[in-house]
Design a protein around this motif. Structure first.
Motif, PDB file in Angstrom:
ATOM      1  N   ASN A 180     -45.498  35.900  59.068  1.00 48.29           N
ATOM      2  CA  ASN A 180     -44.523  36.417  60.038  1.00 48.29           C
ATOM      3  C   ASN A 180     -44.530  37.944  60.102  1.00 48.29           C
ATOM      4  OD1 ASN A 180     -42.810  33.901  60.947  1.00 48.29           O
ATOM      5  ND2 ASN A 180     -43.085  33.695  58.734  1.00 48.29           N
ATOM      6  N   LYS A 181     -45.715  38.527  60.143  1.00 45.48           N
ATOM      7  CA  LYS A 181     -45.829  39.986  60.137  1.00 45.48           C
ATOM      8  C   LYS A 181     -45.287  40.623  61.407  1.00 45.48           C
ATOM      9  CE  LYS A 181     -49.817  39.962  57.068  1.00 45.48           C
ATOM     10  NZ  LYS A 181     -51.273  40.053  57.002  1.00 45.48           N
ATOM     11  N   THR A 182     -45.260  39.887  62.490  1.00 47.49           N
ATOM     12  CA  THR A 182     -44.768  40.456  63.751  1.00 47.49           C
ATOM     13  C   THR A 182     -43.268  40.221  63.937  1.00 47.49           C
ATOM     14  OG1 THR A 182     -45.313  38.414  64.962  1.00 47.49           O
ATOM     15  CG2 THR A 182     -47.020  40.137  64.857  1.00 47.49           C
ATOM     16  N   SER A 183     -42.632  39.610  62.954  1.00 50.03           N
ATOM     17  CA  SER A 183     -41.205  39.294  63.044  1.00 50.03           C
ATOM     18  C   SER A 183     -40.404  40.119  62.047  1.00 50.03           C
ATOM     19  CB  SER A 183     -40.982  37.802  62.773  1.00 50.03           C
ATOM     20  OG  SER A 183     -39.613  37.515  62.592  1.00 50.03           O
ATOM     21  N   LEU A 184     -39.214  40.546  62.469  1.00 45.13           N
ATOM     22  CA  LEU A 184     -38.318  41.237  61.540  1.00 45.13           C
ATOM     23  C   LEU A 184     -37.914  40.334  60.376  1.00 45.13           C
ATOM     24  CD1 LEU A 184     -35.774  43.384  63.589  1.00 45.13           C
ATOM     25  CD2 LEU A 184     -37.280  44.168  61.764  1.00 45.13           C
ATOM     26  N   ALA A 185     -37.949  39.030  60.610  1.00 49.09           N
ATOM     27  CA  ALA A 185     -37.622  38.101  59.524  1.00 49.09           C
ATOM     28  C   ALA A 185     -38.591  38.283  58.362  1.00 49.09           C
ATOM     29  CB  ALA A 185     -37.655  36.664  60.033  1.00 49.09           C
ATOM     30  N   GLY A 186     -39.865  38.541  58.682  1.00 46.28           N
ATOM     31  CA  GLY A 186     -40.860  38.799  57.647  1.00 46.28           C
ATOM     32  C   GLY A 186     -40.520  40.035  56.843  1.00 46.28           C
ATOM     33  N   PHE A 187     -40.026  41.059  57.524  1.00 49.34           N
ATOM     34  CA  PHE A 187     -39.640  42.291  56.827  1.00 49.34           C
ATOM     35  C   PHE A 187     -38.469  42.043  55.883  1.00 49.34           C
ATOM     36  CE2 PHE A 187     -36.503  45.768  56.822  1.00 49.34           C
ATOM     37  CZ  PHE A 187     -37.181  46.659  56.003  1.00 49.34           C
ATOM     38  N   TYR A 188     -37.427  41.358  56.378  1.00 50.34           N
ATOM     39  CA  TYR A 188     -36.262  41.125  55.524  1.00 50.34           C
ATOM     40  C   TYR A 188     -36.615  40.227  54.342  1.00 50.34           C
ATOM     41  CZ  TYR A 188     -33.542  43.503  59.041  1.00 50.34           C
ATOM     42  OH  TYR A 188     -33.053  44.453  59.890  1.00 50.34           O
ATOM     43  N   ALA A 189     -37.556  39.325  54.530  1.00 51.92           N
ATOM     44  CA  ALA A 189     -38.033  38.511  53.413  1.00 51.92           C
ATOM     45  C   ALA A 189     -38.766  39.390  52.402  1.00 51.92           C
ATOM     46  CB  ALA A 189     -38.943  37.408  53.923  1.00 51.92           C
ATOM     47  N   ALA A 190     -39.586  40.309  52.892  1.00 53.83           N
ATOM     48  CA  ALA A 190     -40.352  41.196  52.008  1.00 53.83           C
ATOM     49  C   ALA A 190     -39.435  42.035  51.123  1.00 53.83           C
ATOM     50  CB  ALA A 190     -41.264  42.100  52.833  1.00 53.83           C
ATOM     51  N   ASP A 215     -38.355  51.776  65.948  1.00 50.85           N
ATOM     52  CA  ASP A 215     -36.982  52.237  66.175  1.00 50.85           C
ATOM     53  C   ASP A 215     -35.998  51.705  65.139  1.00 50.85           C
ATOM     54  OD1 ASP A 215     -37.227  49.660  67.002  1.00 50.85           O
ATOM     55  OD2 ASP A 215     -36.213  49.900  68.928  1.00 50.85           O
ATOM     56  N   ASN A 216     -36.483  50.898  64.189  1.00 51.80           N
ATOM     57  CA  ASN A 216     -35.595  50.341  63.161  1.00 51.80           C
ATOM     58  C   ASN A 216     -35.641  51.236  61.918  1.00 51.80           C
ATOM     59  OD1 ASN A 216     -34.781  48.726  60.769  1.00 51.80           O
ATOM     60  ND2 ASN A 216     -34.477  47.117  62.279  1.00 51.80           N
ATOM     61  N   PRO A 217     -34.559  51.956  61.612  1.00 50.53           N
ATOM     62  CA  PRO A 217     -34.599  52.905  60.495  1.00 50.53           C
ATOM     63  C   PRO A 217     -34.815  52.242  59.140  1.00 50.53           C
ATOM     64  CG  PRO A 217     -32.362  52.703  61.370  1.00 50.53           C
ATOM     65  CD  PRO A 217     -33.264  51.985  62.326  1.00 50.53           C
ATOM     66  N   GLY A 218     -34.306  51.026  58.957  1.00 52.48           N
ATOM     67  CA  GLY A 218     -34.499  50.323  57.692  1.00 52.48           C
ATOM     68  C   GLY A 218     -35.969  50.044  57.427  1.00 52.48           C
ATOM     69  N   VAL A 219     -36.679  49.597  58.466  1.00 56.26           N
ATOM     70  CA  VAL A 219     -38.115  49.327  58.334  1.00 56.26           C
ATOM     71  C   VAL A 219     -38.861  50.620  58.049  1.00 56.26           C
ATOM     72  CG1 VAL A 219     -40.176  48.463  59.489  1.00 56.26           C
ATOM     73  CG2 VAL A 219     -37.979  47.317  59.857  1.00 56.26           C
ATOM     74  N   GLN A 220     -38.545  51.655  58.812  1.00 54.12           N
ATOM     75  CA  GLN A 220     -39.255  52.923  58.659  1.00 54.12           C
ATOM     76  C   GLN A 220     -39.011  53.551  57.288  1.00 54.12           C
ATOM     77  OE1 GLN A 220     -41.605  53.748  60.862  1.00 54.12           O
ATOM     78  NE2 GLN A 220     -40.960  51.818  61.800  1.00 54.12           N
ATOM     79  N   GLN A 221     -37.795  53.410  56.775  1.00 52.36           N
ATOM     80  CA  GLN A 221     -37.495  53.933  55.445  1.00 52.36           C
ATOM     81  C   GLN A 221     -38.300  53.193  54.375  1.00 52.36           C
ATOM     82  OE1 GLN A 221     -33.340  53.769  54.421  1.00 52.36           O
ATOM     83  NE2 GLN A 221     -33.644  54.605  52.377  1.00 52.36           N
TER      84      GLN A 221
END
Length: 373
Positions: A180-190, A215-221
């Motif tokens: 799920n690399k193209t999904s924000l769900a993948g990021f929150y799981a990571a 544009d998502n500061p949490g991801v960019q941080q």
């Protein structure tokens, strides 16, 4: 005539789509069996902990609605009483949510957001392994209470079970993230993974999503955090440093060129460090004749306490420190933010392992020195 109907349908769909409000998202919800519940809250993951960004009153028939402006796609949580429900929303989404508050499993249906379906899938993984871990912990506590004290023998039984479950959880999460690399769900799981233990995998993941979710500061941080860690991650050249030895004479990491050396960051006041020291002493005494070296870098500020801990714990390897805590030059060079922390450098000067302690350190050294050197 048929072609006209089809064309009209296409035009109507285009019209409806173009009229969709792109300046906000909506959540239309239904709570079955709400009992005395009156208010539903909307939280956003804009910080830690998450913040309340809106609330609304529940109607008599259990209906509620939110309309909220999202500057970027983000994780949101609905709170109904003591229960939280996750979803991912962005402007333009029309989300429908239904749950039954009498359902102890907190099952719910959600439509209008593909990423919300994905985060629901991740939560199934998290809940499954979370329940297994809770069961192990509960059994251990029950047996400890029956004995009336903490028991090392019980810990030796239950800790491997707990660690195995956590390892299986992490494997399942890594698969979910990679799927799920193209999904924000993948990021929150990571972000649920142990950053220290799975640093290499998380660095690889952030390298792949670097151009996404800009544009998502949490991801960019998080991406910046992993980029900062990358130069001192496994496989990279260990940065050289010079530090003052406890005898006042300076020495360098490069003095150990061509040898295996572990840089061990610790302090006299760090209880987990002191608890790990007997294991480090044991491994050093076992493998020093095979070429294993240690440099102890202390985060102490008091030289007397530092020396006393070295003597008390029988740490017979080289020791250095800037006596400046986490602000020491070597600590800053290696981005040390918690201790105990260690880096094992191979004879070529590359970082071969990081932050391995206990049985993991012994296993690494056994494997390393069983090979022809």
């Amino acid at each position: 005539m048929k072609n006209r109907i089809i064309a009209s349908g296409i035009l109507l769909s285009a019209f409806l789509f173009s009229c969709k409000d792109k300046t906000a998202f909506t959540i239309s919800g239904t709570l079955k069996n709400p009992a005395s519940l009156k208010i539903v809250y909307l939280f956003a993951a804009v910080s830690s902990p998450v913040q309340v960004v809106d609330s609304t009153t529940l109607s008599e028939d259990g209906k509620f609605k939110f309309k909220h402006d999202a500057p970027y796609a983000n994780l949101y949580k609905l709170r109904t009483g003591d229960t939280m429900f996750d979803m991912i929303a962005k402007n333009g989404d029309d989300i429908d949510f239904v749950t039954d508050l009498k359902d102890s499993s907190h099952a719910y249906t959600i439509t209008g957001s593909d990423d919300s379906e994905k985060i629901k899938e991740f939560n199934k993984i998290s809940n499954f392994y979370g329940e297994k871990s809770n069961k192990v912990v509960a059994e251990y506590q029950e047996k400890s209470q029956a004995l009336g004290k903490q028991s090392d023998s019980l810990l030796k039984v239950y800790m491997p079970i707990f660690q195995k479950n956590m390892a299986e959880y992490s494997t399942a999460v890594l698969k979910f993230v990679n799927d799920n690399k193209t999904s924000l769900a993948g990021f929150y799981a990571a972000t649920s993974l142990d950053v220290v233990k799975y640093e290499s995998q998380l660095i690889a993941y952030t390298d792949e999503i670097k151009g996404s979710f800009q544009d998502n500061p949490g991801v960019q941080q998080f991406i910046k955090q992993m980029e900062k860690a990358k130069p001192i991650s496994i496989g990279h050249k260990a940065p050289d440093f010079t530090t003052a030895g406890i005898d006042g004479k300076p020495f360098k990491l490069s003095d150990y060129k061509g040898k295996y050396v572990m840089i061990d960051f610790w302090a006299s006041w760090c209880m987990p460090c002191r608890q790990e020291n007997p294991n480090v002493v044991k491994q050093y005494n076992t493998f020093k004749s095979k070429g294993f070296n240690i440099i102890g870098i202390s985060l102490d500020k008091d030289k007397t306490q530092w020396q006393k801990a070295i003597d008390d714990d029988k740490l017979t390897w080289a020791h250095g420190s800037d006596l400046n805590g986490f602000e020491g030059a070597t600590e800053l060079l290696y981005h040390v933010e918690a201790i105990p922390s260690n880096f094992i450098i191979d004879p070529q000067g590359n970082i071969a392992a990081k932050n391995i302690t206990g049985a993991d350190l012994e296993a690494f050294l056994n494997k390393t020195f069983s090979k022809p050197q």
